[in-house]
Write an enzyme that holds these catalytic residues in place. Structure first.
Site, PDB file in Angstrom:
ATOM      1  N   ASP A  24      20.936 -11.247  33.322  1.00  0.00           N
ATOM      2  CA  ASP A  24      19.542 -11.269  33.769  1.00  0.00           C
ATOM      3  C   ASP A  24      18.849  -9.939  33.474  1.00  0.00           C
ATOM      4  O   ASP A  24      19.504  -8.904  33.338  1.00  0.00           O
ATOM      5  CB  ASP A  24      19.505 -11.577  35.277  1.00  0.00           C
ATOM      6  CG  ASP A  24      18.130 -12.034  35.740  1.00  0.00           C
ATOM      7  OD1 ASP A  24      17.310 -12.435  34.882  1.00  0.00           O
ATOM      8  OD2 ASP A  24      17.875 -11.991  36.951  1.00  0.00           O
ATOM      9  N   ASN A  26      16.290  -9.369  30.981  1.00  0.00           N
ATOM     10  CA  ASN A  26      15.753  -9.110  29.633  1.00  0.00           C
ATOM     11  C   ASN A  26      14.256  -8.833  29.684  1.00  0.00           C
ATOM     12  O   ASN A  26      13.746  -7.937  29.009  1.00  0.00           O
ATOM     13  CB  ASN A  26      15.985 -10.314  28.712  1.00  0.00           C
ATOM     14  CG  ASN A  26      17.452 -10.563  28.428  1.00  0.00           C
ATOM     15  OD1 ASN A  26      18.296  -9.743  28.800  1.00  0.00           O
ATOM     16  ND2 ASN A  26      17.758 -11.673  27.774  1.00  0.00           N
ATOM     17  N   GLY A  27      13.547  -9.641  30.484  1.00  0.00           N
ATOM     18  CA  GLY A  27      12.095  -9.504  30.572  1.00  0.00           C
ATOM     19  C   GLY A  27      11.704  -8.165  31.182  1.00  0.00           C
ATOM     20  O   GLY A  27      10.820  -7.469  30.676  1.00  0.00           O
ATOM     21  N   ARG A  37       8.434  -9.728  26.043  1.00  0.00           N
ATOM     22  CA  ARG A  37       9.692 -10.253  26.582  1.00  0.00           C
ATOM     23  C   ARG A  37      10.692 -10.601  25.475  1.00  0.00           C
ATOM     24  O   ARG A  37      11.903 -10.446  25.636  1.00  0.00           O
ATOM     25  CB  ARG A  37       9.414 -11.504  27.429  1.00  0.00           C
ATOM     26  CG  ARG A  37       8.660 -11.212  28.737  1.00  0.00           C
ATOM     27  CD  ARG A  37       8.385 -12.495  29.514  1.00  0.00           C
ATOM     28  NE  ARG A  37       9.612 -13.167  29.896  1.00  0.00           N
ATOM     29  CZ  ARG A  37      10.344 -12.857  30.982  1.00  0.00           C
ATOM     30  NH1 ARG A  37       9.949 -11.905  31.793  1.00  0.00           N
ATOM     31  NH2 ARG A  37      11.443 -13.520  31.262  1.00  0.00           N
ATOM     32  N   HIS A  41      14.900 -10.180  24.945  1.00  0.00           N
ATOM     33  CA  HIS A  41      15.903 -11.198  24.602  1.00  0.00           C
ATOM     34  C   HIS A  41      16.684 -10.799  23.342  1.00  0.00           C
ATOM     35  O   HIS A  41      17.893 -11.006  23.263  1.00  0.00           O
ATOM     36  CB  HIS A  41      15.226 -12.565  24.400  1.00  0.00           C
ATOM     37  CG  HIS A  41      14.588 -13.106  25.655  1.00  0.00           C
ATOM     38  ND1 HIS A  41      15.235 -13.121  26.869  1.00  0.00           N
ATOM     39  CD2 HIS A  41      13.361 -13.647  25.892  1.00  0.00           C
ATOM     40  CE1 HIS A  41      14.440 -13.650  27.799  1.00  0.00           C
ATOM     41  NE2 HIS A  41      13.293 -13.967  27.229  1.00  0.00           N
ATOM     42  N   ASN A  72      15.430 -22.834  33.605  1.00  0.00           N
ATOM     43  CA  ASN A  72      14.706 -22.030  32.608  1.00  0.00           C
ATOM     44  C   ASN A  72      13.786 -22.877  31.715  1.00  0.00           C
ATOM     45  O   ASN A  72      12.890 -22.342  31.052  1.00  0.00           O
ATOM     46  CB  ASN A  72      15.673 -21.214  31.738  1.00  0.00           C
ATOM     47  CG  ASN A  72      16.331 -20.059  32.465  1.00  0.00           C
ATOM     48  OD1 ASN A  72      17.463 -19.682  32.172  1.00  0.00           O
ATOM     49  ND2 ASN A  72      15.642 -19.474  33.436  1.00  0.00           N
ATOM     50  N   ARG A 192      26.496 -10.007  37.916  1.00  0.00           N
ATOM     51  CA  ARG A 192      25.086 -10.298  37.667  1.00  0.00           C
ATOM     52  C   ARG A 192      24.385  -8.982  37.361  1.00  0.00           C
ATOM     53  O   ARG A 192      24.527  -8.011  38.104  1.00  0.00           O
ATOM     54  CB  ARG A 192      24.411 -10.975  38.863  1.00  0.00           C
ATOM     55  CG  ARG A 192      22.936 -11.273  38.570  1.00  0.00           C
ATOM     56  CD  ARG A 192      22.295 -12.235  39.535  1.00  0.00           C
ATOM     57  NE  ARG A 192      20.957 -12.557  39.043  1.00  0.00           N
ATOM     58  CZ  ARG A 192      20.359 -13.727  39.193  1.00  0.00           C
ATOM     59  NH1 ARG A 192      20.959 -14.694  39.828  1.00  0.00           N
ATOM     60  NH2 ARG A 192      19.149 -13.930  38.706  1.00  0.00           N
ATOM     61  N   ARG A 198      21.681 -13.254  43.902  1.00  0.00           N
ATOM     62  CA  ARG A 198      21.770 -14.713  44.020  1.00  0.00           C
ATOM     63  C   ARG A 198      22.521 -15.295  42.828  1.00  0.00           C
ATOM     64  O   ARG A 198      22.697 -14.654  41.798  1.00  0.00           O
ATOM     65  CB  ARG A 198      20.375 -15.330  44.139  1.00  0.00           C
ATOM     66  CG  ARG A 198      19.426 -14.976  43.026  1.00  0.00           C
ATOM     67  CD  ARG A 198      18.086 -15.717  43.165  1.00  0.00           C
ATOM     68  NE  ARG A 198      17.121 -15.207  42.214  1.00  0.00           N
ATOM     69  CZ  ARG A 198      16.108 -14.391  42.514  1.00  0.00           C
ATOM     70  NH1 ARG A 198      15.911 -14.006  43.755  1.00  0.00           N
ATOM     71  NH2 ARG A 198      15.300 -13.963  41.574  1.00  0.00           N
ATOM     72  N   LEU A 199      22.919 -16.565  43.024  1.00  0.00           N
ATOM     73  CA  LEU A 199      23.716 -17.225  41.982  1.00  0.00           C
ATOM     74  C   LEU A 199      22.858 -18.020  41.010  1.00  0.00           C
ATOM     75  O   LEU A 199      23.306 -18.370  39.917  1.00  0.00           O
ATOM     76  CB  LEU A 199      24.759 -18.154  42.625  1.00  0.00           C
ATOM     77  CG  LEU A 199      25.900 -17.444  43.360  1.00  0.00           C
ATOM     78  CD1 LEU A 199      26.800 -18.455  44.057  1.00  0.00           C
ATOM     79  CD2 LEU A 199      26.726 -16.598  42.392  1.00  0.00           C
TER      80      LEU A 199
HETATM   81  C1  IPE Z   1      19.488 -16.829  35.777  1.00  0.00           C
HETATM   82  O1  IPE Z   1      18.432 -15.956  35.542  1.00  0.00           O
HETATM   83  C2  IPE Z   1      19.711 -17.684  34.572  1.00  0.00           C
HETATM   84  C3  IPE Z   1      20.262 -16.993  33.412  1.00  0.00           C
HETATM   85  C4  IPE Z   1      20.635 -15.748  33.382  1.00  0.00           C
HETATM   86  C5  IPE Z   1      20.408 -17.803  32.245  1.00  0.00           C
HETATM   87  P1  IPE Z   1      16.951 -16.334  35.995  1.00  0.00           P
HETATM   88  O2  IPE Z   1      16.081 -15.200  35.609  1.00  0.00           O
HETATM   89  O3  IPE Z   1      16.574 -17.669  35.468  1.00  0.00           O
HETATM   90  O4  IPE Z   1      17.128 -16.426  37.565  1.00  0.00           O
HETATM   91  P2  IPE Z   1      16.074 -16.360  38.754  1.00  0.00           P
HETATM   92  O5  IPE Z   1      14.896 -17.193  38.350  1.00  0.00           O
HETATM   93  O6  IPE Z   1      15.703 -14.917  38.907  1.00  0.00           O
HETATM   94  O7  IPE Z   1      16.813 -16.879  39.927  1.00  0.00           O
HETATM   95  C1  IPE Z   2      17.604 -13.338  31.360  1.00  0.00           C
HETATM   96  O1  IPE Z   2      16.513 -12.499  31.404  1.00  0.00           O
HETATM   97  C2  IPE Z   2      17.519 -14.313  30.208  1.00  0.00           C
HETATM   98  C3  IPE Z   2      17.271 -15.697  30.622  1.00  0.00           C
HETATM   99  C4  IPE Z   2      17.203 -16.119  31.853  1.00  0.00           C
HETATM  100  C5  IPE Z   2      17.095 -16.660  29.570  1.00  0.00           C
HETATM  101  P1  IPE Z   2      15.126 -12.935  32.043  1.00  0.00           P
HETATM  102  O2  IPE Z   2      14.284 -13.520  30.966  1.00  0.00           O
HETATM  103  O3  IPE Z   2      15.324 -13.780  33.228  1.00  0.00           O
HETATM  104  O4  IPE Z   2      14.543 -11.518  32.461  1.00  0.00           O
HETATM  105  P2  IPE Z   2      13.753 -11.158  33.782  1.00  0.00           P
HETATM  106  O5  IPE Z   2      14.547 -11.650  34.944  1.00  0.00           O
HETATM  107  O6  IPE Z   2      12.425 -11.822  33.671  1.00  0.00           O
HETATM  108  O7  IPE Z   2      13.671  -9.673  33.748  1.00  0.00           O
HETATM  109 MG    MG Z   3      15.529 -13.395  35.227  1.00  0.00          MG
END
Ligand code: IPE
Ligand code: IPE
Ligand code: MG
Length: 250
Positions: A24, A26-27, A37, A41, A72, A192, A198-199
């Site tokens: 988690d 990347n964004g 974003r 990735h 997602n 994580r 959280r899971l």
């Molecule tokens: C969990 O990350 C899913 C993946 C890492 C693929 P999310 O960014 O989707 O989780 P939430 O929305 O913060 O719970």
């Molecule tokens: C994890 O990074 C990648 C995926 C869930 C696909 P995020 O895209 O959730 O990055 P944040 O949580 O917005 O920083």
């Molecule tokens: Mg995320």
């Protein structure tokens, strides 16, 4: 870092056999740098390479990476499209590395929901690496644990309809037969990145007794040093599985 400087397997107190990671942040990584974003990735895909290579070198048996959840799909179409293209590119580019490291590539999730071109590359990589003898690298794609458990429950209901006696004696371990990959091992360690406690619908069944490690580091910055820190933290854990240690019962 040269191969010489890398820590040996023996330098760790203990290593998990099976490691799972919720990749988690990347964004947020991109946002902190004023980048789109997508850039996060892309950088995250580099971490996948680095972490996979290092886990294989250290002799872990399984690495399961949460790459895309059933939730997602709710993201803007442009981001979802970019992630699918990135996945397809990754699958093509990483084949050489996968084969050189004798990695067995697998995937779990609602794979039918993925674009056909991604599924084609998934199938190719899976098939090509099937007979390798090294670490299993498993991507969780369009994966949601509730969906996985619901599917299992529906299959068991179907079995009960056809053969009531077959389900009467079902035990906990038998339930695995109905999960995406019956042979998957429960993760010993679940990491994580990016700090969220959280899971997010990941491996709810399989992680019942996993050790948890959450780091504030965003996934694109999670490379060898961060992996080693997570593995060292695991080495300090005392796993009781509800029981007592031999010296605790006195
Ligand atoms: C969990 O990350 C899913 C993946 C890492 C693929 P999310 O960014 O989707 O989780 P939430 O929305 O913060 O719970
Ligand atoms: C994890 O990074 C990648 C995926 C869930 C696909 P995020 O895209 O959730 O990055 P944040 O949580 O917005 O920083
Ligand atoms: Mg995320």
């Amino acid at each position: 870092m040269s191969a010489k400087e890398k820590p040996s397997r023996e330098s760790f107190e203990k290593l998990p056999d099976a490691l799972a990671i919720i990749m988690d942040g990347n964004g947020r990584w991109a946002e902190e740098r004023g980048l789109p974003r997508k850039a996060g990735h892309e950088a995250g895909a580099e971490s996948v390479r680095a972490v996979t290579r290092e886990c294989a070198r250290l002799g872990l048996t399984e690495l399961t990476l949460y790459a895309f959840s059933t939730e997602n799909w709710k993201r803007p179409g442009e981001e979802v499209g970019f992630l699918m293209d990135l996945l397809e590119r990754y699958l093509v580019q990483e084949r050489k590395e996968i084969m050189e490291n004798a990695i067995v590539f697998r995937a779990i999730g609602e794979l039918e929901a993925l674009p056909p071109s991604v599924r084609t590359e998934l199938d190719r990589t899976r098939e090509m690496s099937r007979k390798n003898g090294g670490m299993v690298l498993r991507l969780a794609l369009s994966y949601g644990s509730r969906k996985e458990i619901l599917r299992a429950a529906l299959e068991i209901a179907e079995l009960a309809r056809k053969d009531p006696a077959a389900v009467e004696s079902l035990g906990e371990d038998d339930l695995r037969r109905f999960l995406y990959e019956p042979e998957m091992r429960d993760p010993d360690l679940l990491v994580r990145t990016a700090g969220e406690m959280r899971l997010s619908n990941f491996l709810l069944w399989q992680a019942s007794y996993s050790e948890l490690h959450v780091t504030d580091v965003c996934w694109p910055d999670f490379r060898e040093a961060e992996l080693h820190a997570a593995l060292r933290a695991y080495g300090e854990r005392v796993r009781r599985f509800g029981g007592l240690l031999s010296d605790e019962g006195r």
